[in-house]
Design a protein around this motif. Structure first.
Motif, PDB file in Angstrom:
ATOM      1  N   ASN A  97       0.729  -1.288  -0.063  1.00  0.00           N
ATOM      2  CA  ASN A  97      -0.043  -0.029   0.140  1.00  0.00           C
ATOM      3  C   ASN A  97       0.774   1.263   0.095  1.00  0.00           C
ATOM      4  O   ASN A  97       0.725   2.181  -0.770  1.00  0.00           O
ATOM      5  N   TRP A  98       1.907   1.009   0.910  1.00  0.00           N
ATOM      6  CA  TRP A  98       2.925   2.341   0.977  1.00  0.00           C
ATOM      7  C   TRP A  98       3.488   2.461  -0.367  1.00  0.00           C
ATOM      8  O   TRP A  98       3.515   3.528  -0.872  1.00  0.00           O
ATOM      9  N   ALA A 133       3.428   5.848  -2.784  1.00  0.00           N
ATOM     10  CA  ALA A 133       4.749   6.657  -2.853  1.00  0.00           C
ATOM     11  C   ALA A 133       5.335   6.750  -4.364  1.00  0.00           C
ATOM     12  O   ALA A 133       5.811   7.879  -4.769  1.00  0.00           O
ATOM     13  N   ALA A 158       3.494   9.203   2.259  1.00  0.00           N
ATOM     14  CA  ALA A 158       2.780   7.947   2.090  1.00  0.00           C
ATOM     15  C   ALA A 158       2.556   7.468   3.446  1.00  0.00           C
ATOM     16  O   ALA A 158       1.587   6.697   3.761  1.00  0.00           O
ATOM     17  N   PHE A 159       3.578   7.230   4.532  1.00  0.00           N
ATOM     18  CA  PHE A 159       3.555   6.835   5.531  1.00  0.00           C
ATOM     19  C   PHE A 159       2.648   7.408   6.430  1.00  0.00           C
ATOM     20  O   PHE A 159       1.679   6.703   7.064  1.00  0.00           O
ATOM     21  N   VAL A 175      -0.719   5.945   5.174  1.00  0.00           N
ATOM     22  CA  VAL A 175      -1.294   4.579   5.321  1.00  0.00           C
ATOM     23  C   VAL A 175      -1.439   4.134   6.809  1.00  0.00           C
ATOM     24  O   VAL A 175      -1.770   3.074   7.243  1.00  0.00           O
ATOM     25  N   SER A 176      -0.910   5.010   7.563  1.00  0.00           N
ATOM     26  CA  SER A 176      -0.754   4.764   9.104  1.00  0.00           C
ATOM     27  C   SER A 176      -2.189   4.880   9.573  1.00  0.00           C
ATOM     28  O   SER A 176      -3.024   5.493   9.484  1.00  0.00           O
ATOM     29  N   SER A 201       0.047  15.415   5.564  1.00  0.00           N
ATOM     30  CA  SER A 201       0.546  14.134   4.558  1.00  0.00           C
ATOM     31  C   SER A 201       0.302  14.260   3.308  1.00  0.00           C
ATOM     32  O   SER A 201       1.003  14.179   2.327  1.00  0.00           O
ATOM     33  N   TRP A 211       2.167  14.933  -0.088  1.00  0.00           N
ATOM     34  CA  TRP A 211       2.162  14.012  -0.930  1.00  0.00           C
ATOM     35  C   TRP A 211       1.800  14.837  -2.300  1.00  0.00           C
ATOM     36  O   TRP A 211       2.318  14.541  -3.420  1.00  0.00           O
TER      37      TRP A 211
END
Length: 375
Positions: free
Chosen positions: A53-54, A58, A246-247, A250-251, A262, A266
């Motif tokens: 997913n990340w 990304a 991206a972190f 998806v967190s 984010s 992004w």
């Protein structure tokens, strides 16, 4: 168009086709999620799913359709520079065919269709084709800025809070007629999301492509790439920003504030990465233009419209009820793997098709429509 420009364009077509083929690979990678789960909200069931997913966010999501759009714009620019008195009518027919094909594609196979958007934006840009370069560049900058804002607003609820599907996801597990009904019900919302998420960057990329296309190609007389200054820095910085953002997206512990920051970072990174991909991949393709991988990518790129329609059919056959009905079965890793399997199948099919000297079926139909009465 001058004889030199036509010759230069012809010698670079395999490289352009290869770039288009690689951009298509990225588009298949991203789109697979929207077949695999309602609204692309694929579950992460393991650590490898989180990584998949990340990596998608990304390095792929939003990064390849600007490249595809730029190449589309280059085609508009080359046509705009043509001295053929019938170029205007040909282009109008081509854009009309794109819109019709896109509308049918959205209803029959995939409501995340991009062809209709290209047709609409292409008509708008075609009307600007004689504007000065500086004007088109300024408009591209404004469009990109709008794209960053709209993408940021969409990415927060999309990736952090989730978007509830207005229709049950199980509807896609029904028969083929059922899936058409679902697509029609979702189409207004999906169209709004597509226009907001893709519209700004698509317009910016197409405008820049027109500027480059009507000048010829972004190459020197010796065939070297005319590179924007510092593109390596832009690519490196963009990848770092995109990977870090991206972190946050998806967190599972990210709140709204973290998600908003984010999403903004992004979205800012998206055009930087897209520009870097173009410069780096162009250099790579020119250097290895006679290699088998590049020639294979050029095959699928030369029939990209057929391959794009084919990816929707294959992914629909895998995930929807009229096919194998695997929607909701795979986590992110399985979805990414399925995407690359589909692209490799399209790649192999294109190589086989082109080895027989035939153009793609969609391209043939387009050519017949555009060139009718021109004999």
């Amino acid at each position: 168009m001058s004889r030199h420009l036509r010759k230069e364009t012809a010698t670079r077509l395999p490289v352009i086709d290869a770039l288009r083929g690689l951009a298509l690979a990225g588009i298949v990678w991203v789109n697979a999620a929207y077949f695999a789960a309602p609204w692309g909200l694929v579950e992460s069931r393991s650590g490898i799913d989180v990584v998949a997913n990340w990596a998608t966010l990304a390095f792929a999501t939003g990064k390849f359709f600007p490249l595809f759009s730029f190449l589309f714009g280059m085609g508009l620019g080359v046509a705009a520079a043509s001295d053929d008195v019938r170029a205007d009518l040909r282009m109008r027919r081509r854009l009309a065919a794109l819109m019709v094909c896109g509308a049918l594609h959205a209803i029959l196979l995939f409501n995340g269709d991009i062809l209709l958007l290209y047709g609409v934006v292409g008509c708008l840009v075609w009307r600007m084709r004689h504007a000065p370069d500086r004007t088109l560049v300024r408009r591209a900058i404004v469009a990109a800025a709008v794209g960053i804002v709209l993408q940021s607003l969409i990415m927060v609820p999309w990736e952090v809070t989730g978007v509830p599907s207005p229709t049950p996801g199980e509807d896609y597990l029904g028969g083929y007629i059922d899936t058409i009904g679902v697509r029609l019900r979702e189409l207004p919302y999906v169209g709004l999301v597509l226009l907001s998420f893709n519209g700004g960057f698509a317009l910016a990329s197409i405008l820049l492509g027109v500027v480059v296309g009507r000048r010829g190609l972004p190459v020197t007389a010796g065939g070297g790439l005319i590179e924007p200054e510092g593109w390596r820095t832009l690519l490196g910085g963009g990848l770092v920003l995109s990977a870090g953002a991206a972190f946050g997206l998806v967190s599972e512990r990210a709140g709204f504030a973290v998600g908003l920051v984010s999403a903004i970072v992004w979205s800012v990174a998206t055009p930087l990465v897209a520009l870097g991909w173009f410069c780096g991949l162009w250099r790579l393709m020119v250097r290895w233009k006679d290699s088998k991988p590049v020639r294979a990518l050029a095959c699928v790129g030369s029939m990209s419209m057929s391959a794009y329609l084919g990816h929707s059919f294959l992914l629909g056959a895998l995930y929807h009820g009229w096919g194998l009905g695997r929607q909701g079965v795979f986590g992110w890793a399985g979805v990414v793997l399925s995407a690359w399997c589909v692209f490799l199948l399209l790649l192999a099919s294109s190589v086989l098709w082109r080895s027989r000297g035939a153009v793609g079926p969609a391209e043939r139909a387009m050519k017949t429509w555009v060139n009718r009465d021109f004999r």
